[in-house]
Scaffold this motif. Structure first.
Motif, PDB file in Angstrom:
ATOM      1  N   LYS A   1      43.286   1.569 -35.511  1.00 20.99           N
ATOM      2  CA  LYS A   1      44.220   0.498 -35.892  1.00 20.99           C
ATOM      3  C   LYS A   1      43.909  -0.759 -35.072  1.00 20.99           C
ATOM      4  O   LYS A   1      43.815  -1.866 -35.614  1.00 20.99           O
ATOM      5  CB  LYS A   1      45.659   0.986 -35.648  1.00 20.99           C
ATOM      6  CG  LYS A   1      46.698   0.076 -36.234  1.00 20.99           C
ATOM      7  CD  LYS A   1      48.086   0.666 -36.115  1.00 20.99           C
ATOM      8  CE  LYS A   1      49.072  -0.212 -36.876  1.00 20.99           C
ATOM      9  NZ  LYS A   1      50.393  -0.199 -36.362  1.00 20.99           N
ATOM     10  N   LYS A   2      43.725  -0.558 -33.778  1.00 19.47           N
ATOM     11  CA  LYS A   2      43.450  -1.695 -32.885  1.00 19.47           C
ATOM     12  C   LYS A   2      42.148  -2.406 -33.308  1.00 19.47           C
ATOM     13  O   LYS A   2      42.103  -3.625 -33.419  1.00 19.47           O
ATOM     14  CB  LYS A   2      43.350  -1.160 -31.449  1.00 19.47           C
ATOM     15  CG  LYS A   2      43.265  -2.202 -30.393  1.00 19.47           C
ATOM     16  CD  LYS A   2      43.521  -1.580 -29.015  1.00 19.47           C
ATOM     17  CE  LYS A   2      42.961  -2.439 -27.921  1.00 19.47           C
ATOM     18  NZ  LYS A   2      41.578  -2.172 -27.537  1.00 19.47           N
ATOM     19  N   ARG A   3      41.125  -1.602 -33.586  1.00 15.80           N
ATOM     20  CA  ARG A   3      39.824  -2.181 -33.980  1.00 15.80           C
ATOM     21  C   ARG A   3      39.946  -3.002 -35.255  1.00 15.80           C
ATOM     22  O   ARG A   3      39.384  -4.090 -35.363  1.00 15.80           O
ATOM     23  CB  ARG A   3      38.811  -1.056 -34.206  1.00 15.80           C
ATOM     24  CG  ARG A   3      37.870  -0.916 -33.034  1.00 15.80           C
ATOM     25  CD  ARG A   3      37.019   0.284 -33.151  1.00 15.80           C
ATOM     26  NE  ARG A   3      35.816   0.035 -33.952  1.00 15.80           N
ATOM     27  CZ  ARG A   3      34.770   0.845 -33.930  1.00 15.80           C
ATOM     28  NH1 ARG A   3      34.778   1.912 -33.147  1.00 15.80           N
ATOM     29  NH2 ARG A   3      33.716   0.589 -34.677  1.00 15.80           N
TER      30      ARG A   3
ATOM     31  N   GLU B   1      45.379   5.251 -33.242  1.00 11.82           N
ATOM     32  CA  GLU B   1      45.707   4.045 -32.459  1.00 11.82           C
ATOM     33  C   GLU B   1      44.456   3.197 -32.252  1.00 11.82           C
ATOM     34  O   GLU B   1      44.476   1.971 -32.384  1.00 11.82           O
ATOM     35  CB  GLU B   1      46.275   4.419 -31.082  1.00 11.82           C
ATOM     36  CG  GLU B   1      47.560   5.243 -31.090  1.00 11.82           C
ATOM     37  CD  GLU B   1      47.361   6.702 -31.525  1.00 11.82           C
ATOM     38  OE1 GLU B   1      46.277   7.273 -31.244  1.00 11.82           O
ATOM     39  OE2 GLU B   1      48.274   7.275 -32.162  1.00 11.82           O
ATOM     40  N   GLU B   2      43.350   3.873 -31.902  1.00 10.51           N
ATOM     41  CA  GLU B   2      42.124   3.137 -31.603  1.00 10.51           C
ATOM     42  C   GLU B   2      41.586   2.440 -32.855  1.00 10.51           C
ATOM     43  O   GLU B   2      41.172   1.279 -32.811  1.00 10.51           O
ATOM     44  CB  GLU B   2      41.094   4.122 -31.041  1.00 10.51           C
ATOM     45  CG  GLU B   2      40.028   3.446 -30.241  1.00 10.51           C
ATOM     46  CD  GLU B   2      38.999   4.454 -29.735  1.00 10.51           C
ATOM     47  OE1 GLU B   2      39.348   5.631 -29.528  1.00 10.51           O
ATOM     48  OE2 GLU B   2      37.840   4.035 -29.582  1.00 10.51           O
TER      49      GLU B   2
ATOM     50  N   GLU C   1      42.756  -4.296 -36.540  1.00 15.22           N
ATOM     51  CA  GLU C   1      43.654  -5.446 -36.334  1.00 15.22           C
ATOM     52  C   GLU C   1      42.917  -6.598 -35.648  1.00 15.22           C
ATOM     53  O   GLU C   1      43.183  -7.762 -35.931  1.00 15.22           O
ATOM     54  CB  GLU C   1      44.901  -5.011 -35.562  1.00 15.22           C
ATOM     55  CG  GLU C   1      45.869  -4.286 -36.494  1.00 15.22           C
ATOM     56  CD  GLU C   1      47.085  -3.670 -35.796  1.00 15.22           C
ATOM     57  OE1 GLU C   1      48.003  -3.246 -36.515  1.00 15.22           O
ATOM     58  OE2 GLU C   1      47.114  -3.599 -34.557  1.00 15.22           O
ATOM     59  N   GLU C   2      41.978  -6.250 -34.792  1.00 16.47           N
ATOM     60  CA  GLU C   2      41.163  -7.303 -34.144  1.00 16.47           C
ATOM     61  C   GLU C   2      40.343  -8.079 -35.176  1.00 16.47           C
ATOM     62  O   GLU C   2      39.898  -9.188 -34.941  1.00 16.47           O
ATOM     63  CB  GLU C   2      40.236  -6.678 -33.088  1.00 16.47           C
ATOM     64  CG  GLU C   2      40.968  -6.400 -31.781  1.00 16.47           C
ATOM     65  CD  GLU C   2      40.200  -5.445 -30.859  1.00 16.47           C
ATOM     66  OE1 GLU C   2      39.053  -5.076 -31.167  1.00 16.47           O
ATOM     67  OE2 GLU C   2      40.794  -5.059 -29.822  1.00 16.47           O
ATOM     68  N   LYS C   3      40.128  -7.464 -36.345  1.00 11.90           N
ATOM     69  CA  LYS C   3      39.378  -8.136 -37.427  1.00 11.90           C
ATOM     70  C   LYS C   3      40.327  -8.704 -38.474  1.00 11.90           C
ATOM     71  O   LYS C   3      39.949  -8.913 -39.623  1.00 11.90           O
ATOM     72  CB  LYS C   3      38.433  -7.134 -38.082  1.00 11.90           C
ATOM     73  CG  LYS C   3      37.385  -6.593 -37.142  1.00 11.90           C
ATOM     74  CD  LYS C   3      36.473  -5.619 -37.856  1.00 11.90           C
ATOM     75  CE  LYS C   3      35.381  -5.166 -36.893  1.00 11.90           C
ATOM     76  NZ  LYS C   3      34.385  -4.331 -37.534  1.00 11.90           N
ATOM     77  N   ASN C   4      41.596  -8.853 -38.085  1.00  9.49           N
ATOM     78  CA  ASN C   4      42.621  -9.465 -38.951  1.00  9.49           C
ATOM     79  C   ASN C   4      43.035  -8.616 -40.159  1.00  9.49           C
ATOM     80  O   ASN C   4      43.513  -9.145 -41.159  1.00  9.49           O
ATOM     81  CB  ASN C   4      42.214 -10.867 -39.419  1.00  9.49           C
ATOM     82  CG  ASN C   4      42.042 -11.786 -38.233  1.00  9.49           C
ATOM     83  OD1 ASN C   4      42.825 -11.704 -37.274  1.00  9.49           O
ATOM     84  ND2 ASN C   4      41.013 -12.603 -38.263  1.00  9.49           N
TER      85      ASN C   4
ATOM     86  N   ASP D   1      52.446   1.313 -40.991  1.00 11.14           N
ATOM     87  CA  ASP D   1      52.560   2.761 -40.762  1.00 11.14           C
ATOM     88  C   ASP D   1      53.090   3.469 -42.002  1.00 11.14           C
ATOM     89  O   ASP D   1      53.781   2.870 -42.821  1.00 11.14           O
ATOM     90  CB  ASP D   1      53.541   3.030 -39.609  1.00 11.14           C
ATOM     91  CG  ASP D   1      52.955   2.583 -38.270  1.00 11.14           C
ATOM     92  OD1 ASP D   1      51.747   2.317 -38.208  1.00 11.14           O
ATOM     93  OD2 ASP D   1      53.731   2.490 -37.290  1.00 11.14           O
TER      94      ASP D   1
ATOM     95  N   GLU E   1      33.235   0.338 -39.769  1.00  9.31           N
ATOM     96  CA  GLU E   1      34.110   1.490 -39.466  1.00  9.31           C
ATOM     97  C   GLU E   1      34.118   2.465 -40.635  1.00  9.31           C
ATOM     98  O   GLU E   1      34.080   3.682 -40.446  1.00  9.31           O
ATOM     99  CB  GLU E   1      35.545   1.019 -39.170  1.00  9.31           C
ATOM    100  CG  GLU E   1      35.721   0.303 -37.839  1.00  9.31           C
ATOM    101  CD  GLU E   1      35.250  -1.151 -37.856  1.00  9.31           C
ATOM    102  OE1 GLU E   1      34.944  -1.680 -38.957  1.00  9.31           O
ATOM    103  OE2 GLU E   1      35.188  -1.759 -36.770  1.00  9.31           O
TER     104      GLU E   1
END
Ligand SMILES: C[S@@+](CC[C@H](N)C(=O)[O-])C[C@H]1O[C@@H](n2cnc3c(N)ncnc32)[C@H](O)[C@@H]1O
Length: 265
Positions: free
Chosen positions: A20-22, A17-18, A24-27, A32, A53
């Motif tokens: 994915k969030k990171r 989850e973490e 997604e913040e970078k577009n 899934d 990452e």
């Protein structure tokens, strides 16, 4: 054609989850899969192999087909595992993740240069339960014994990985001979009751089903554990020519997977 790049989250370092969030913040747009720690990269504004990452070992770039063998081997924290042909370490590092960095994996690789990429992946991903051996796996000391063995054999490859190579019958037979030699050693160093996963990324029957059928005919102490294609939803998996073996077919990266058990010494 849709993008078939996948990332395997290194759950030893970060939660799915973490990460994915990171991303997604970078577009980066992720989709899934049937595994909560594997995502398909639908859109990425940059190379997924050059992000902070990636470089800090939070994920591995790996085809979803090549994720199947380690899942099927299903190692536990208490196992002694042998990965006979391990570089660059996609499956070894996945095994380590499944073992939560405990137990022990002996990762063998014959090629010194490829061993460097294995070492760098192990370090990048913070893995501590792997011993690397730079040797020919065929010549392993036969007194060694392992609970689980992955034989991800060198093979002639497939058209997705290597579209301009023309493979000859000679190449295929050369690989098949080496696959049998590796298999013989694998059986010798497998404990009684132990399990072995054989995989290749070649769709050729001589390197896949014919190897398994030769082994089952020659070694009466080895039996096939049947795999079920329904366990891998969303991937193009069909039954192999031998019932209980699996073949992944395009558009996914072609792969062959079989699981065996040593029933007696
Ligand atoms: C299909 S690749 C392995 C990919 C690896 N399992 C992964 O998931 O990243 C096969 C590897 O086997 C190595 N190899 C070939 N013959 C070998 C042998 N006799 N003993 C050990 N390694 C060998 C090759 O150098 C190559 O790195």
């Amino acid at each position: 054609m849709e993008n078939l790049q996948f990332i395997r989250v290194n759950t030893l370092k970060i939660s799915p989850e973490e990460l994915k969030k990171r991303l997604e913040e970078k577009n980066v747009v992720l989709e899934d899969t049937f595994l909560n720690y594997v995502f398909r990269v639908k859109i990425s504004p940059f190379s997924m192999g050059a992000t902070p990452e990636y470089l800090s070992g939070l994920y591995f770039l790996q085809s979803i087909s090549s994720i199947i063998p380690s899942i099927v081997l299903n190692p536990t924290k208490d196992d002694k595992v042998l990965d006979m042909c391990s570089a660059p370490g996609g499956k070894t590092t996945h095994l380590s993740q499944l073992m939560e960095n405990e137990g022990c994996i002996v990762a063998v690789e014959i090629n010194k240069n490829r061993l460097k990429s294995l070492r760098s992946n192990i370090n990048r991903m913070g893995i501590k339960n792997i011993i690397m051996l730079n040797t020919n796996a065929i010549n392993l000391n036969k007194n060694l014994k392992f609970d689980k063995i992955l034989l991800d054999a060198p093979c002639t490859g497939n058209e997705i990985k290597d579209s301009d190579r023309v493979k000859t019958k000679r190449d295929i037979l050369f690989c098949a001979k080496r696959q049998v030699e590796l298999f013989r050693t694998a059986i010798e160093v497998l404990s009684e009751g132990g399990q072995l996963v054989y995989s290749t990324c070649s769709p050729e029957i001589e390197e896949d089903e014919e190897i398994i059928s030769y082994i089952l005919k020659t070694y009466k102490n080895m039996e096939l554990i049947e795999l079920n294609k329904e366990d891998f939803p969303g991937i193009n998996v069909i039954d192999g020519e031998i019932k209980g073996t699996l073949k992944v077919i395009p558009p996914n990266e072609p792969f062959f997977i079989a699981k065996l058990k040593k029933i007696t010494k």
